[in-house]
Design a protein around this motif. Structure first.
Motif, PDB file in Angstrom:
ATOM      1  N   ARG A 131       0.824  -1.207   0.000  1.00  0.00           N
ATOM      2  CA  ARG A 131       0.000   0.000   0.000  1.00  0.00           C
ATOM      3  C   ARG A 131       0.862   1.264   0.000  1.00  0.00           C
ATOM      4  NH1 ARG A 131      -3.313  -1.485   3.994  1.00  0.00           N
ATOM      5  NH2 ARG A 131      -2.213  -0.352   5.636  1.00  0.00           N
ATOM      6  N   LYS A 132       1.921   1.270   0.797  1.00  0.00           N
ATOM      7  CA  LYS A 132       2.820   2.428   0.829  1.00  0.00           C
ATOM      8  C   LYS A 132       3.442   2.674  -0.540  1.00  0.00           C
ATOM      9  CE  LYS A 132       5.475   1.016   4.201  1.00  0.00           C
ATOM     10  NZ  LYS A 132       6.501   0.943   5.280  1.00  0.00           N
ATOM     11  N   ALA A 133       3.944   1.615  -1.155  1.00  0.00           N
ATOM     12  CA  ALA A 133       4.610   1.762  -2.447  1.00  0.00           C
ATOM     13  C   ALA A 133       3.627   2.223  -3.521  1.00  0.00           C
ATOM     14  CB  ALA A 133       5.268   0.444  -2.853  1.00  0.00           C
ATOM     15  N   GLU A 134       2.430   1.660  -3.517  1.00  0.00           N
ATOM     16  CA  GLU A 134       1.440   2.055  -4.523  1.00  0.00           C
ATOM     17  C   GLU A 134       1.103   3.533  -4.415  1.00  0.00           C
ATOM     18  OE1 GLU A 134      -1.742  -0.677  -3.815  1.00  0.00           O
ATOM     19  OE2 GLU A 134      -0.853  -2.275  -5.050  1.00  0.00           O
ATOM     20  N   LYS A 135       0.976   4.035  -3.198  1.00  0.00           N
ATOM     21  CA  LYS A 135       0.688   5.462  -3.014  1.00  0.00           C
ATOM     22  C   LYS A 135       1.813   6.330  -3.575  1.00  0.00           C
ATOM     23  CE  LYS A 135      -2.019   5.223   1.295  1.00  0.00           C
ATOM     24  NZ  LYS A 135      -2.047   5.643   2.727  1.00  0.00           N
ATOM     25  N   LEU A 136       3.037   5.955  -3.288  1.00  0.00           N
ATOM     26  CA  LEU A 136       4.163   6.780  -3.700  1.00  0.00           C
ATOM     27  C   LEU A 136       4.353   6.746  -5.207  1.00  0.00           C
ATOM     28  CD1 LEU A 136       6.448   8.643  -3.024  1.00  0.00           C
ATOM     29  CD2 LEU A 136       7.818   6.670  -2.297  1.00  0.00           C
ATOM     30  N   TYR A 137       4.310   5.552  -5.804  1.00  0.00           N
ATOM     31  CA  TYR A 137       4.467   5.466  -7.256  1.00  0.00           C
ATOM     32  C   TYR A 137       3.311   6.164  -7.978  1.00  0.00           C
ATOM     33  CZ  TYR A 137       8.404   2.193  -6.973  1.00  0.00           C
ATOM     34  OH  TYR A 137       9.632   1.622  -6.738  1.00  0.00           O
ATOM     35  N   ALA A 138       2.104   6.083  -7.425  1.00  0.00           N
ATOM     36  CA  ALA A 138       0.966   6.745  -8.062  1.00  0.00           C
ATOM     37  C   ALA A 138       1.187   8.248  -8.127  1.00  0.00           C
ATOM     38  CB  ALA A 138      -0.323   6.421  -7.299  1.00  0.00           C
ATOM     39  N   ASP A 155       3.939   9.028 -10.766  1.00  0.00           N
ATOM     40  CA  ASP A 155       3.454   8.846 -12.135  1.00  0.00           C
ATOM     41  C   ASP A 155       2.429   9.904 -12.535  1.00  0.00           C
ATOM     42  OD1 ASP A 155       5.061   6.614 -12.375  1.00  0.00           O
ATOM     43  OD2 ASP A 155       3.450   5.181 -11.960  1.00  0.00           O
ATOM     44  N   ALA A 156       1.689  10.398 -11.559  1.00  0.00           N
ATOM     45  CA  ALA A 156       0.611  11.336 -11.880  1.00  0.00           C
ATOM     46  C   ALA A 156       1.095  12.761 -12.071  1.00  0.00           C
ATOM     47  CB  ALA A 156      -0.454  11.297 -10.772  1.00  0.00           C
ATOM     48  N   LEU A 157       2.228  13.083 -11.493  1.00  0.00           N
ATOM     49  CA  LEU A 157       2.700  14.464 -11.500  1.00  0.00           C
ATOM     50  C   LEU A 157       3.808  14.628 -12.550  1.00  0.00           C
ATOM     51  CD1 LEU A 157       2.781  14.863  -7.636  1.00  0.00           C
ATOM     52  CD2 LEU A 157       1.153  15.958  -9.191  1.00  0.00           C
ATOM     53  N   MET A 195      10.670  -1.225  -1.691  1.00  0.00           N
ATOM     54  CA  MET A 195      11.480  -0.714  -0.584  1.00  0.00           C
ATOM     55  C   MET A 195      12.237   0.554  -0.933  1.00  0.00           C
ATOM     56  SD  MET A 195      11.186  -2.842   2.105  1.00  0.00           S
ATOM     57  CE  MET A 195       9.446  -2.641   1.704  1.00  0.00           C
ATOM     58  N   ASN A 196      12.766   0.643  -2.142  1.00  0.00           N
ATOM     59  CA  ASN A 196      13.627   1.765  -2.549  1.00  0.00           C
ATOM     60  C   ASN A 196      13.057   2.388  -3.814  1.00  0.00           C
ATOM     61  OD1 ASN A 196      15.667  -0.731  -1.680  1.00  0.00           O
ATOM     62  ND2 ASN A 196      15.976   1.167  -0.558  1.00  0.00           N
ATOM     63  N   VAL A 197      12.612   3.616  -3.698  1.00  0.00           N
ATOM     64  CA  VAL A 197      11.899   4.279  -4.789  1.00  0.00           C
ATOM     65  C   VAL A 197      12.734   5.462  -5.289  1.00  0.00           C
ATOM     66  CG1 VAL A 197       9.753   5.396  -5.491  1.00  0.00           C
ATOM     67  CG2 VAL A 197       9.712   3.601  -3.729  1.00  0.00           C
ATOM     68  N   PRO A 198      13.548   5.259  -6.322  1.00  0.00           N
ATOM     69  CA  PRO A 198      14.281   6.392  -6.893  1.00  0.00           C
ATOM     70  C   PRO A 198      13.359   7.188  -7.818  1.00  0.00           C
ATOM     71  CG  PRO A 198      14.857   4.382  -8.052  1.00  0.00           C
ATOM     72  CD  PRO A 198      13.869   3.993  -6.994  1.00  0.00           C
ATOM     73  N   PHE A 199      13.513   8.489  -7.820  1.00  0.00           N
ATOM     74  CA  PHE A 199      12.749   9.316  -8.748  1.00  0.00           C
ATOM     75  C   PHE A 199      13.541  10.575  -9.065  1.00  0.00           C
ATOM     76  CE2 PHE A 199      11.422  10.481  -4.476  1.00  0.00           C
ATOM     77  CZ  PHE A 199      11.286  11.863  -4.486  1.00  0.00           C
ATOM     78  N   ARG A 200      13.163  11.206 -10.153  1.00  0.00           N
ATOM     79  CA  ARG A 200      13.869  12.394 -10.626  1.00  0.00           C
ATOM     80  C   ARG A 200      12.891  13.546 -10.814  1.00  0.00           C
ATOM     81  NH1 ARG A 200      18.877  11.955 -12.869  1.00  0.00           N
ATOM     82  NH2 ARG A 200      19.792   9.876 -12.897  1.00  0.00           N
ATOM     83  N   LEU A 201      13.409  14.747 -10.673  1.00  0.00           N
ATOM     84  CA  LEU A 201      12.684  15.929 -11.107  1.00  0.00           C
ATOM     85  C   LEU A 201      13.078  16.170 -12.560  1.00  0.00           C
ATOM     86  CD1 LEU A 201      12.635  16.194  -7.946  1.00  0.00           C
ATOM     87  CD2 LEU A 201      12.518  18.665  -8.322  1.00  0.00           C
ATOM     88  N   ARG A 202      12.097  16.295 -13.420  1.00  0.00           N
ATOM     89  CA  ARG A 202      12.412  16.501 -14.841  1.00  0.00           C
ATOM     90  C   ARG A 202      13.181  17.800 -15.045  1.00  0.00           C
ATOM     91  NH1 ARG A 202       9.558  12.634 -17.852  1.00  0.00           N
ATOM     92  NH2 ARG A 202       7.795  11.720 -16.730  1.00  0.00           N
ATOM     93  N   ASP A 203      12.916  18.779 -14.176  1.00  0.00           N
ATOM     94  CA  ASP A 203      13.694  20.017 -14.178  1.00  0.00           C
ATOM     95  C   ASP A 203      14.724  19.908 -13.052  1.00  0.00           C
ATOM     96  OD1 ASP A 203      14.792  22.521 -14.046  1.00  0.00           O
ATOM     97  OD2 ASP A 203      12.889  23.599 -13.851  1.00  0.00           O
ATOM     98  N   PHE A 255       3.698  16.264   0.107  1.00  0.00           N
ATOM     99  CA  PHE A 255       4.749  17.219  -0.260  1.00  0.00           C
ATOM    100  C   PHE A 255       5.002  17.207  -1.769  1.00  0.00           C
ATOM    101  CE2 PHE A 255       9.118  18.316  -1.209  1.00  0.00           C
ATOM    102  CZ  PHE A 255       9.219  19.576  -0.618  1.00  0.00           C
ATOM    103  N   LEU A 256       5.015  16.023  -2.380  1.00  0.00           N
ATOM    104  CA  LEU A 256       5.213  15.939  -3.828  1.00  0.00           C
ATOM    105  C   LEU A 256       4.150  16.750  -4.565  1.00  0.00           C
ATOM    106  CD1 LEU A 256       6.039  12.126  -4.288  1.00  0.00           C
ATOM    107  CD2 LEU A 256       7.647  14.028  -4.447  1.00  0.00           C
ATOM    108  N   HIS A 257       2.923  16.623  -4.144  1.00  0.00           N
ATOM    109  CA  HIS A 257       1.838  17.370  -4.777  1.00  0.00           C
ATOM    110  C   HIS A 257       2.010  18.870  -4.561  1.00  0.00           C
ATOM    111  CE1 HIS A 257      -1.028  14.356  -6.318  1.00  0.00           C
ATOM    112  NE2 HIS A 257      -0.540  13.560  -5.386  1.00  0.00           N
ATOM    113  N   ASP A 258       2.333  19.247  -3.340  1.00  0.00           N
ATOM    114  CA  ASP A 258       2.477  20.678  -3.018  1.00  0.00           C
ATOM    115  C   ASP A 258       3.635  21.288  -3.801  1.00  0.00           C
ATOM    116  OD1 ASP A 258       2.014  23.110  -1.250  1.00  0.00           O
ATOM    117  OD2 ASP A 258       4.094  22.604  -0.747  1.00  0.00           O
ATOM    118  N   PHE A 259       4.778  20.613  -3.813  1.00  0.00           N
ATOM    119  CA  PHE A 259       5.949  21.141  -4.516  1.00  0.00           C
ATOM    120  C   PHE A 259       5.658  21.252  -6.019  1.00  0.00           C
ATOM    121  CE2 PHE A 259      10.139  20.987  -6.493  1.00  0.00           C
ATOM    122  CZ  PHE A 259      10.863  21.854  -5.685  1.00  0.00           C
TER     123      PHE A 259
END
Length: 366
Positions: free
Chosen positions: A274-281, A284-286, A301-309, A356-360
């Protein structure tokens, strides 16, 4: 005030465990000293060590013909120790799916001439940027190999690999580095010849390494293997051929008890999913963010992500840190961000990161 600690390791520990350690540090169970100040061969620590093994066996349904060892040197020492105990002058296959399996392969390759054996690269996804595990038709497996080595969760690249049926079909013992997802979901221990894991992700503090190994595999180590690195010798001495990391084992036992209280490994898997699904969603949505790992192989367990900018990276890290979301900077090998959401990361921590992801994104998307 406790922050939300997204460090990849040493990583966050369950707060109830830390509170119990705090209570017991000066006086463990009325003996007038802490457990880490008494002999590792005395009755107090021996009981804890035995309890830790029993709990781990219960949590993972470890069969009796597998040894459970509490060793030192981290998973990195296992890169050499596995080869010294299992290669036996034969050949070993290595499958590279990220930084840690690559390190294991290179160490075994370096040692192979001295051990009188051979190490083969049986598969790699380096050309695709370590964004997935290999498909069955991409593997070049030797059915006569002494073992095949895999890393089932790549902490740096965020690739988790669980479907090992194509490898298991060869009948060759599978050696798995499970450092960053052991105890996060049920596993069939019998599918593996040897499992190893540094503790500092889901098990406890740094200092102890878990090794689960089928006993019939460990009776013929390379003749030059130091006794302290021989699995059979450590098994015969209950992991106490030398002084074990008593504090790390003591805390691991408390973590095992905490995990039992959560309902065991199957129950914690439900929360982890459930935690992982929330974070990946959210990622992917933003449009501001991206995760480059192919969906079937995304780590829980480990979720790498990038800011496109990428010009926003430092601002993201500064603001997330100020919001109590700590240690989100990605590994230097891959850059970007990384959120490690191990068993002890409460769901509200993931919820806070998602908010925070949504707010930022709302403030920094044109």
């Amino acid at each position: 005030m406790r922050v939300f600690n997204f460090s990849a390791g040493p990583a966050t520990l369950p707060q109830p465990v830390l509170e119990q350690v705090q209570r017991e540090l000066l006086d463990w169970h009325g003996i007038g000293s802490s457990l880490i100040e008494v002999s590792h061969r005395g009755p107090h620590f021996s009981a804890v060590r035995d309890e830790a093994e029993a709990r781990l066996r219960q949590l993972l349904a470890i069969p009796d013909d597998y040894a459970v060892l509490f060793l030192q040197g981290g998973a990195t020492l296992q890169f050499a120790q596995v080869a010294m105990n299992l290669l036996r002058g034969g050949s070993a296959d290595y499958i590279v799916t990220g930084a840690w399996s690559q390190k294991a392969y290179r160490e075994a390759l370096r040692l192979a001439p001295a051990l009188g054996g051979k190490v083969r690269l049986a598969g790699s996804t380096e050309e695709s940027g370590f964004t997935r595990a290999p498909r069955a038709d991409e593997l070049d497996l030797d059915p006569n190999a002494s073992y095949v080595h895999v890393c089932t969760n790549e902490t740096i690249h965020g690739v988790e690999w669980l479907d090992l049926d194509a490898i298991a079909a060869t009948g060759v013992p599978i050696v798995a580095d499970m450092s960053s997802h052991l105890l996060s979901r049920p596993i069939d221990v019998r599918q593996f010849g040897l499992i190893y894991a540094g503790a500092q992700k889901n098990v406890g503090p740094a200092g102890v390494t878990i090794v689960i190994v089928r006993r019939d595999l460990i009776n013929d180590p390379w003749v030059g293997t130091p006794s302290v690195m021989q699995y059979a010798a450590q098994d015969a001495n209950q992991s106490m051929l030398n002084t074990p990391p008593t504090f790390a084992i003591y805390v691991a036992n408390l973590v095992f008890a905490w995990l039992e209280a959560q309902g065991g490994v199957a129950a914690i898997e439900t929360v982890n999913r459930r935690k992982a699904e929330k974070l990946y969603a959210a990622i992917d949505a933003l449009p501001l963010y991206e995760n480059r790992v192919e969906v079937p192989w995304r780590s829980r367990m480990n979720v790498p992500f990038r800011l496109r900018d990428e010009s926003l990276n430092e601002r993201f890290l500064h603001e997330s840190d100020a919001a109590g979301l700590k240690y989100l900077k990605g590994h230097k090998m891959v850059g970007g961000m990384r959120a490690s959401i191990y068993n002890a990361m409460p769901e509200e921590g993931v919820d806070a990161l998602v908010a925070f992801l949504h707010d930022f994104a709302a403030r920094h998307t044109a």
